[in-house]
Design a protein around this motif. Structure first.
Motif, mmCIF file in Angstrom:
data_model
loop_
_atom_site.group_PDB
_atom_site.id
_atom_site.type_symbol
_atom_site.label_atom_id
_atom_site.label_comp_id
_atom_site.label_asym_id
_atom_site.label_seq_id
_atom_site.Cartn_x
_atom_site.Cartn_y
_atom_site.Cartn_z
ATOM 1 N N THR A 144 0.828 -1.214 0.000
ATOM 2 C CA THR A 144 0.000 0.000 0.000
ATOM 3 C C THR A 144 0.862 1.263 0.000
ATOM 4 O O THR A 144 0.418 2.324 -0.442
ATOM 5 C CB THR A 144 -0.932 0.050 1.224
ATOM 6 O OG1 THR A 144 -0.154 0.220 2.420
ATOM 7 C CG2 THR A 144 -1.779 -1.206 1.328
ATOM 8 N N ARG A 163 -4.133 3.340 -4.106
ATOM 9 C CA ARG A 163 -4.613 1.978 -4.319
ATOM 10 C C ARG A 163 -5.785 1.666 -3.390
ATOM 11 O O ARG A 163 -5.996 0.507 -3.014
ATOM 12 C CB ARG A 163 -3.492 0.961 -4.070
ATOM 13 C CG ARG A 163 -2.289 1.085 -4.973
ATOM 14 C CD ARG A 163 -1.349 -0.124 -4.829
ATOM 15 N NE ARG A 163 -1.922 -1.320 -5.415
ATOM 16 C CZ ARG A 163 -2.499 -2.301 -4.735
ATOM 17 N NH1 ARG A 163 -2.614 -2.221 -3.407
ATOM 18 N NH2 ARG A 163 -2.985 -3.364 -5.339
ATOM 19 N N ALA A 166 -8.243 -1.193 -4.424
ATOM 20 C CA ALA A 166 -7.409 -2.379 -4.635
ATOM 21 C C ALA A 166 -6.837 -2.878 -3.308
ATOM 22 O O ALA A 166 -6.772 -4.090 -3.066
ATOM 23 C CB ALA A 166 -6.286 -2.064 -5.618
ATOM 24 N N SER A 167 -6.446 -1.945 -2.433
ATOM 25 C CA SER A 167 -5.907 -2.336 -1.130
ATOM 26 C C SER A 167 -6.955 -3.046 -0.292
ATOM 27 O O SER A 167 -6.657 -4.023 0.408
ATOM 28 C CB SER A 167 -5.392 -1.106 -0.382
ATOM 29 O OG SER A 167 -4.280 -0.542 -1.042
#
Length: 378
Positions: A144, A163, A166-167
């Protein structure tokens, strides 16, 4: 054998070379957000909690049938613990725990709101699984690119990074790797009733696919406990307080959280006694979930803050110094938007759209971070 030893050494080296663990590395508060298609990003019950749970217990949210309640449940927080005080031969159990709330999405602005009810699910881990989890979480954090050191406990900074979504999906995959319906051992519940002015608490062991009702600490043979507060302004306590049953033993909050107007003046000795109890209840060095009743734990913060706000005539710093939890290694600030609100019983999650974290959860997170840092330093 040589290959196994090399793998173990590599794991030990990788864990010990990472930065020290902080509050947001052991307790993870998920974001209230959604994708462009309107789907909520946080995890649903599938594979983690049996949806039939609401056939065994009442739906935790008002005006919801079991199916609607099950569909609305989402993970709003995750906690890890290297030593949960289990009341069995295994007195120190490694765990991953998940906090759940029903989430509603409003059509007007597509925003998400959390209902003030919750489940807390427990997943035991072996020593090897816990070590692997720590490694995965550190690798996730490195990916991250965010820094957690020195931050107060709150929504994880990864959600605001480049992110963000997505994280969250990456963290979801880690959760699903270590938690499953088959590993589930316990569920605790906070039910919302009485038009939003009553909260009921219960706990259940999960054995052989069935939920078994547990007795609650300090309540004898009782398996449920409730709290009532009808004051929506959040300024006072009124309407019943700890409605039943009341806890046995020392360190109770019977007067402060019942009809607080009764102690709006005078009663200094009584207030100081119950304030000391609130600080001790919030302090994990004094109490843990196995020896403190549910309601006392959930109302300790608001009781303490009511005294701070409404009885400024009483000098109480000595009580805070003597019984309050202190840990200079971390930022112990509380980022909750309304931690003082007397209808605020949330431990870790959201009160409608507002972040809500109990000081007890912050204190516990500091203890866990300390324990993990000691564990990795061995």
């Amino acid at each position: 054998m040589k290959q196994i030893a090399l793998v173990f050494l590599a794991l030990s080296f990788s864990l010990n070379t990472y930065a020290a663990w902080d509050l947001n590395d052991v307790s993870y508060v998920m974001p209230l957000q959604h994708q462009a298609d309107g789907n909520v990003n946080t995890l649903p019950m599938k594979g983690l909690l049996p949806e039939k749970i609401f056939e065994r217990i009442s739906p935790i949210a008002m005006d919801m049938d079991p199916q609607t309640n099950a569909r609305s449940m989402r993970v709003v927080a995750m906690r890890i613990d290297p030593c949960f005080p289990y009341p069995t031969q295994i007195s120190c159990q490694k765990q991953l725990r998940l906090v759940w709330q029903p989430l509603l999405q409003w059509e007007e602005d597509n925003s998400i709101e959390a209902i003030d009810a919750a489940l807390h699910s427990f997943y035991p881990l072996t020593d090897a699984e816990f070590d692997s989890l720590l490694q995965d979480l550190q690798a996730w954090k490195a990916k991250t690119g965010v820094e957690t050191r020195g931050l107060p406990l709150g929504p994880h900074p990864a959600w605001n990074s480049g992110r963000g979504v997505a994280s969250l999906k990456d963290l979801n995959r880690i959760i699903l790797k270590y938690a499953s319906e088959q590993k589930l051992s316990r569920v605790t519940a906070m039910f919302l009733r009485g038009g939003g002015a009553m909260w009921l608490f219960g706990a259940f062991e999960f054995k052989n696919g069935e939920l078994i009702t547990m007795t609650l600490p300090r309540l004898g043979k009782n398996t449920a406990q409730s709290f009532v507060n009808v004051v929506t302004s959040g300024e006072t306590f009124s309407g019943g307080g700890i409605a039943g049953p009341r806890a046995n033993g020392e360190d109770t909050l019977t007067n402060l959280v019942a009809e607080s107007q009764r102690v709006r003046v005078k009663n200094e000795d009584l207030i100081r006694t119950e304030l000391a109890a609130a600080y001790k209840i919030e302090n994990p060095k004094h109490y843990n979930p196995e020896n403190m009743d549910c309601v006392s734990c959930h109302v300790a913060q608001t009781a303490r803050l009511w005294v701070d706000r409404k009885r400024t005539d009483i000098a109480t710093q000595d009580i805070a110094n003597q019984f309050g939890y202190q840990n200079a290694a971390y930022n112990m600030a509380n980022v909750s938007e309304e931690p003082w609100h007397t209808q605020q019983l949330r431990a870790l999650g959201y009160h409608n759209k507002k972040i809500s974290i109990a000081q007890r959860a912050i204190n516990e997170s500091a203890e866990v971070a300390d324990a993990i840092n000691r564990y990795l330093a061995k």
